[in-house]
Design a protein around this motif. Structure first.
Motif, PDB file in Angstrom:
ATOM      1  N   ARG A  10     -69.979  47.483 -10.594  1.00  0.00           N
ATOM      2  CA  ARG A  10     -69.529  48.598 -11.453  1.00  0.00           C
ATOM      3  C   ARG A  10     -70.018  49.764 -11.029  1.00  0.00           C
ATOM      4  O   ARG A  10     -69.554  50.899 -11.338  1.00  0.00           O
ATOM      5  N   THR A  11     -70.957  50.079 -10.012  1.00  0.00           N
ATOM      6  CA  THR A  11     -71.464  51.206  -9.391  1.00  0.00           C
ATOM      7  C   THR A  11     -71.260  51.303  -8.089  1.00  0.00           C
ATOM      8  O   THR A  11     -71.895  52.197  -7.434  1.00  0.00           O
ATOM      9  N   LEU A  12     -70.136  50.782  -7.608  1.00  0.00           N
ATOM     10  CA  LEU A  12     -69.934  51.113  -6.213  1.00  0.00           C
ATOM     11  C   LEU A  12     -69.621  52.581  -6.187  1.00  0.00           C
ATOM     12  O   LEU A  12     -69.002  53.127  -6.902  1.00  0.00           O
ATOM     13  N   PRO A  13     -69.876  53.123  -4.974  1.00  0.00           N
ATOM     14  CA  PRO A  13     -69.746  54.776  -4.640  1.00  0.00           C
ATOM     15  C   PRO A  13     -68.349  54.883  -4.673  1.00  0.00           C
ATOM     16  O   PRO A  13     -68.027  56.227  -4.879  1.00  0.00           O
ATOM     17  N   GLU A  14     -67.322  53.889  -4.320  1.00  0.00           N
ATOM     18  CA  GLU A  14     -66.026  54.159  -4.381  1.00  0.00           C
ATOM     19  C   GLU A  14     -65.671  54.616  -5.818  1.00  0.00           C
ATOM     20  O   GLU A  14     -64.529  55.277  -5.716  1.00  0.00           O
ATOM     21  N   HIS A  15     -65.991  54.217  -6.870  1.00  0.00           N
ATOM     22  CA  HIS A  15     -65.714  54.473  -8.037  1.00  0.00           C
ATOM     23  C   HIS A  15     -65.782  56.089  -8.148  1.00  0.00           C
ATOM     24  O   HIS A  15     -64.740  56.624  -8.921  1.00  0.00           O
ATOM     25  N   ALA A  16     -66.692  56.577  -8.047  1.00  0.00           N
ATOM     26  CA  ALA A  16     -66.972  58.140  -8.204  1.00  0.00           C
ATOM     27  C   ALA A  16     -65.967  58.789  -7.288  1.00  0.00           C
ATOM     28  O   ALA A  16     -65.317  59.775  -7.835  1.00  0.00           O
ATOM     29  N   GLU A  17     -65.862  58.360  -5.993  1.00  0.00           N
ATOM     30  CA  GLU A  17     -65.022  58.882  -5.071  1.00  0.00           C
ATOM     31  C   GLU A  17     -63.550  58.970  -5.816  1.00  0.00           C
ATOM     32  O   GLU A  17     -62.949  60.022  -5.589  1.00  0.00           O
TER      33      GLU A  17
END
Length: 247
Positions: free
Chosen positions: A29-36
């Motif tokens: 759920r919190t992979l940095p790619e999500h925000a990216e």
């Protein structure tokens, strides 16, 4: 509730697997790619809108140029007809000749003015084409950027999902060896206690809530039969006794 000590020990192994599954779910759920991806997708949407706006403006300017060029051509044709008429010597009266000469002069001025307009519009067309090229390049780069981030996310998904699949299989095998009533209690306590339903009693301390048992509670645990399922008086979790419990 009673359960064989070996089954209670299995709860610790089950808890370790469940905790790892929770960690993997959180990581997914919190992979940095999500925000990216979210940020880059927002940027891409804006660039797409700007590109469409630039293309629309260029198209409007090109239509304006076509109309201006048509106006020049009409004036040029009329001037050519009048000049041909003058050159033919067929104009009879002096008044008609004067009027025709005056109109030829006016058309020349009109043609010059319109040609200046055409040049100005051509400059705006060129500027618009440059703008469209720049926005298209930026949009295409943003699309590649989003795609690359999505590919990295999907690669992480694949790694996480593979581990989840393996742990889930191991958990199913382990859960089948644990009595149903003990599993039911464990699952209920796990739901109530932030994912931790069973904890080891280690050196007189509950590893679920990290609180050391009081002398009274330790005495009650010592007195409990080996197959009795005991609970932490502080957090309510199942306390699993081992050789390192300090009893």
């Amino acid at each position: 509730m009673n359960a064989a000590p070996a089954d209670q020990i299995r709860l610790l192994d089950l808890q370790a697997l469940d905790s790892r599954l929770d960690q993997l779910a959180h990581r997914r759920r919190t992979l940095p790619e999500h925000a990216e991806i979210e940020q880059r997708s927002t940027d891409l949407a804006q660039l797409r809108s700007l590109t469409v706006a630039a293309e629309t403006q260029l198209s409007d300017t090109q239509r304006e140029l076509t109309k201006a060029e048509q106006d020049v051509d009409q004036v040029r044709q009329r001037a050519a007809r009048n000049q041909k008429l003058l050159d033919s010597g067929s104009v009879g009266s002096a008044k008609d000749l004067t009027n025709l000469q005056h109109e030829v002069g006016s058309l020349a001025k009109r043609q010059s003015d319109l040609e200046d307009v055409v040049l100005e519009i051509m400059e705006r067309v060129e500027s618009g084409q440059t703008r469209v090229s720049e926005m298209t390049a930026r949009r295409d780069e943003a699309e590649r950027s989003v795609k690359e981030a999505e590919e990295r996310r999907d690669t992480s998904y694949g790694s996480i999902d593979a581990e989840v699949e393996k742990i889930t299989r191991d958990r199913e095998i382990l859960a089948e060896a644990i009595p149903a009533d003990l599993m039911k209690l464990y699952i209920r306590l796990r739901t109530q206690n932030a994912g931790i339903g069973a904890a080891r009693l280690f050196q007189r301390r509950c590893e679920g809530c990290r609180v050391e048992l009081s002398i009274t509670d330790l005495g009650a645990v010592r007195a409990a039969a080996a197959d009795e399922v005991v609970r932490c008086e502080n957090c309510g979790r199942i306390l699993v006794r081992t050789s390192e419990s300090g009893l």
